[in-house]
Design an enzyme around this catalytic site. Structure first.
Site, PDB file in Angstrom:
ATOM      1  N   CYS A  18      99.621  16.414  76.082  1.00 47.75           N
ATOM      2  CA  CYS A  18      99.810  15.840  74.747  1.00 47.75           C
ATOM      3  C   CYS A  18     100.829  16.692  74.002  1.00 47.75           C
ATOM      4  O   CYS A  18     100.473  17.658  73.313  1.00 47.75           O
ATOM      5  CB  CYS A  18      98.485  15.790  73.989  1.00 47.75           C
ATOM      6  SG  CYS A  18      98.649  15.013  72.358  1.00 47.75           S
TER       7      CYS A  18
ATOM      8  N   THR B  38      78.978   3.373  61.129  1.00 44.20           N
ATOM      9  CA  THR B  38      78.980   1.919  61.283  1.00 44.20           C
ATOM     10  C   THR B  38      79.231   1.273  59.936  1.00 44.20           C
ATOM     11  O   THR B  38      78.853   1.810  58.886  1.00 44.20           O
ATOM     12  CB  THR B  38      77.645   1.406  61.849  1.00 44.20           C
ATOM     13  OG1 THR B  38      77.723  -0.019  62.007  1.00 44.20           O
ATOM     14  CG2 THR B  38      76.480   1.745  60.943  1.00 44.20           C
ATOM     15  N   TYR B  39      79.926   0.138  59.982  1.00 45.29           N
ATOM     16  CA  TYR B  39      80.123  -0.685  58.797  1.00 45.29           C
ATOM     17  C   TYR B  39      79.391  -2.018  58.979  1.00 45.29           C
ATOM     18  O   TYR B  39      79.619  -2.965  58.237  1.00 45.29           O
ATOM     19  CB  TYR B  39      81.613  -0.919  58.552  1.00 45.29           C
ATOM     20  CG  TYR B  39      82.379   0.377  58.400  1.00 45.29           C
ATOM     21  CD1 TYR B  39      82.418   1.046  57.182  1.00 45.29           C
ATOM     22  CD2 TYR B  39      83.041   0.945  59.488  1.00 45.29           C
ATOM     23  CE1 TYR B  39      83.106   2.235  57.036  1.00 45.29           C
ATOM     24  CE2 TYR B  39      83.731   2.147  59.362  1.00 45.29           C
ATOM     25  CZ  TYR B  39      83.759   2.790  58.127  1.00 45.29           C
ATOM     26  OH  TYR B  39      84.439   3.978  58.002  1.00 45.29           O
ATOM     27  N   ASN B  40      78.548  -2.068  60.025  1.00 46.70           N
ATOM     28  CA  ASN B  40      77.747  -3.266  60.345  1.00 46.70           C
ATOM     29  C   ASN B  40      78.622  -4.499  60.534  1.00 46.70           C
ATOM     30  O   ASN B  40      78.290  -5.593  60.078  1.00 46.70           O
ATOM     31  CB  ASN B  40      76.702  -3.511  59.250  1.00 46.70           C
ATOM     32  CG  ASN B  40      75.725  -2.362  59.116  1.00 46.70           C
ATOM     33  OD1 ASN B  40      75.711  -1.666  58.104  1.00 46.70           O
ATOM     34  ND2 ASN B  40      74.929  -2.129  60.150  1.00 46.70           N
ATOM     35  N   THR B  41      79.757  -4.294  61.188  1.00 43.77           N
ATOM     36  CA  THR B  41      80.648  -5.419  61.496  1.00 43.77           C
ATOM     37  C   THR B  41      81.041  -5.375  62.963  1.00 43.77           C
ATOM     38  O   THR B  41      81.052  -4.317  63.586  1.00 43.77           O
ATOM     39  CB  THR B  41      81.937  -5.373  60.653  1.00 43.77           C
ATOM     40  OG1 THR B  41      82.664  -4.171  60.977  1.00 43.77           O
ATOM     41  CG2 THR B  41      81.626  -5.396  59.169  1.00 43.77           C
TER      42      THR B  41
ATOM     43  N   THR C 199      75.009  -2.384  65.207  1.00 42.05           N
ATOM     44  CA  THR C 199      75.823  -1.994  66.370  1.00 42.05           C
ATOM     45  C   THR C 199      75.267  -0.798  67.124  1.00 42.05           C
ATOM     46  O   THR C 199      75.919  -0.276  68.011  1.00 42.05           O
ATOM     47  CB  THR C 199      77.260  -1.667  65.919  1.00 42.05           C
ATOM     48  OG1 THR C 199      77.225  -0.536  65.014  1.00 42.05           O
ATOM     49  CG2 THR C 199      77.901  -2.849  65.217  1.00 42.05           C
TER      50      THR C 199
ATOM     51  N   GLU D 211      88.200  -0.682  64.211  1.00 36.61           N
ATOM     52  CA  GLU D 211      87.067  -0.646  65.136  1.00 36.61           C
ATOM     53  C   GLU D 211      87.454   0.030  66.445  1.00 36.61           C
ATOM     54  O   GLU D 211      86.651   0.740  67.053  1.00 36.61           O
ATOM     55  CB  GLU D 211      86.555  -2.072  65.371  1.00 36.61           C
ATOM     56  CG  GLU D 211      85.904  -2.675  64.126  1.00 36.61           C
ATOM     57  CD  GLU D 211      85.567  -4.148  64.273  1.00 36.61           C
ATOM     58  OE1 GLU D 211      84.413  -4.510  63.987  1.00 36.61           O
ATOM     59  OE2 GLU D 211      86.449  -4.925  64.673  1.00 36.61           O
TER      60      GLU D 211
END
Length: 470
Positions: free
Chosen positions: A189, A364-367, A376, A441
């Site tokens: 890298c 998490t954003y629950n999407t 999730t 995501e």
């Protein structure tokens, strides 16, 4: 730092005080305009042979200053610095000097620049994070700008990085950055290598060490073998690896990579024998997940000189004719063993790392793509445990049959490539999994991958350290 950049003081621009920044900007402006006028006058004077090299050096030094200004005009969280830097660049251009152009198209090769938060367009919370990072490092790097999708994690990440790389500790600052160079070079890298090279020189590191690992002190050379094994085959770490270098020094170096072991929820839907069988099946199947871009990558010389044995790389944990015992987290875990060891050797680091990895795992954003109000946790746990499974690490209370139901093959290919051979990741791989999901995501997925992979390394390393110390 490069020669040209040493001719001015940039640290005043990191101040939260606008007057201090204004004074620093004026000094930088005068220095750059003075150099510009000198080079402009040279162009109008007949060139003597003896002046050729001197003028070339002067132009190179000015270009480095202008490149730094260009970076500030795009990525400084303070509006006055961005605007004044842009003004100085235009002034130089009007005097007939060509100014540098940005390289690339934003902080990520995979995510379009327009979909990443632009510096100057952030809200108050993100501005505070940007200002903190800029004040500490004098820059906003690509990693920070990609992580802005997840502010809570970014805040924890920056806090931990600051503690490990800049606060008082058992390792000199230049040693810490040299270890960073070694770790980043192992996976070729060059971006991270160059960041740590600049920081290494800035804190007083010896430029001669950058000629190759063999020119560094023996203590750092001794880390080469450990770095190699941790990066590619951490299950091979033994107490003998700890005994070969200065044990206390290596313990502190390893603490910089410390991870938290998440305690899995109790899911006993199958018998222990059945779950053990499913783990072995998934471990064997992970051997047959290959990248479609599996050609050898030859590291460039400027990267390969920082590590040894360039042919050494990841090999599947379980191979025909070779058996390595399964690592059971119930026998050695973070809460019961690692946390106390870290805090005894390096106080406060354990808590910082514990916080950082809790955030990464629980974030998490629950999407999921276009769907909202989704739990999730099952998917996140499957990703985490699949990575550990590839490294032979087993959770007795997890049903590994869930992995094949939740992770499709293209996703497994991406996971294995990122975790085991990140230098081979391509945009096609990135695009091929979860096509309907947002970039934010996918960034979260990558946070899970790097966290789980490093946790796997450290579980093996910490167990070896514990065995050595006992």
């Amino acid at each position: 730092m490069a020669e040209g950049e040493n001719e001015v003081r940039w640290d005043g621009l990191c101040s939260r005080d606008s007057t201090t920044r204004e004074t620093a900007l004026e000094n930088i402006k005068q220095t750059i305009l003075r150099k510009t006028e000198y080079l402009r006058s040279v162009k109008e004077t007949p060139l003597r042979p003896s002046h050729g090299l001197s003028n070339a050096v002067s132009l190179d030094g000015l270009n480095k200053l202008l490149a730094h200004l260009l970076m500030l005009s795009k990525r400084c969280p303070f509006k006055d610095v961005r605007e004044k830097s842009e003004f100085i660049l235009k002034s130089v251009q009007e005097l007939g000097i060509r100014i540098p152009r940005p390289l690339g198209h934003g902080p990520s090769r995979f995510i379009p620049e327009k979909e990443i938060l632009q510096v100057g367009g952030e809200d108050a919370q993100m501005h505070t994070l940007f200002a903190d990072s800029f004040a500490a490092l004098g820059r906003l790097d690509n990693i920070t700008l990609v992580m802005v999708f997840h502010p809570q994690y970014l805040e924890s990440f920056l806090k931990t990085q600051h503690y490990l790389l800049q606060m008082d500790g058992p390792l000199p600052l230049h040693y810490r950055h040299y270890i960073g160079i070694m770790a980043a070079a192992r996976h070729q890298c060059s971006y991270l290598v160059n960041l740590h090279v600049n920081d290494f020189l800035h804190v007083g590191g010896d430029p001669k060490w950058l000629n190759g690992l063999e020119t560094a002190p023996q203590k750092l050379q001794n880390l080469g073998e450990l770095n190699k094994v941790l990066a590619h085959r951490p299950w091979l770490i033994t107490k003998e690896h700890i005994e070969v270098s200065d044990s206390f020094f290596e313990v502190e170096a390893l603490m910089e990579k410390m991870r938290q072991l998440q305690e899995c929820r109790d899911e006993e839907e199958a018998s222990q024998e059945e779950m053990a069988s499913r783990f072995e099946i998934e471990k064997r199947e992970s051997m047959f997940v290959f990248s479609s871009d599996d050609e050898e990558v030859t590291p460039a010389r400027d990267v390969s000189r920082h590590f040894e044995d360039t042919s050494y790389g990841y090999k599947d944990f379980s191979r025909h004719g070779m058996h390595v015992p399964t690592f059971r987290v119930q026998d050695y875990c973070w809460e019961d063993h690692g946390y106390s060891l870290v805090n005894r050797l390096y106080p406060d680091v354990g808590q910082l790392i514990d916080e950082k990895f809790h955030i990464a795992y629980n974030l998490t954003y629950n999407t999921m793509a276009m769907h909202k109000d989704v739990d999730t946790s099952m998917l996140r746990r499957a990703i985490w445990n699949y990575i550990h499974c590839m490294f032979g690490i087993r959770y007795d209370d997890y049903d590994y049959g869930e992995i094949n139901q939740l992770l499709d093959r293209s996703f497994k290919v991406y996971i294995k490539t990122v975790v085991c051979t990140p230098e081979k990741v391509t945009k096609r791989m990135y695009d091929s999994f979860w096509r309907q999901f947002k970039h934010s995501e996918k960034v979260h997925v990558n946070l899970l991958l790097i966290e789980a992979r490093m946790q796997a390394e450290l579980l093996y390393a910490l167990r070896a350290i514990t065995r050595y110390m006992t």
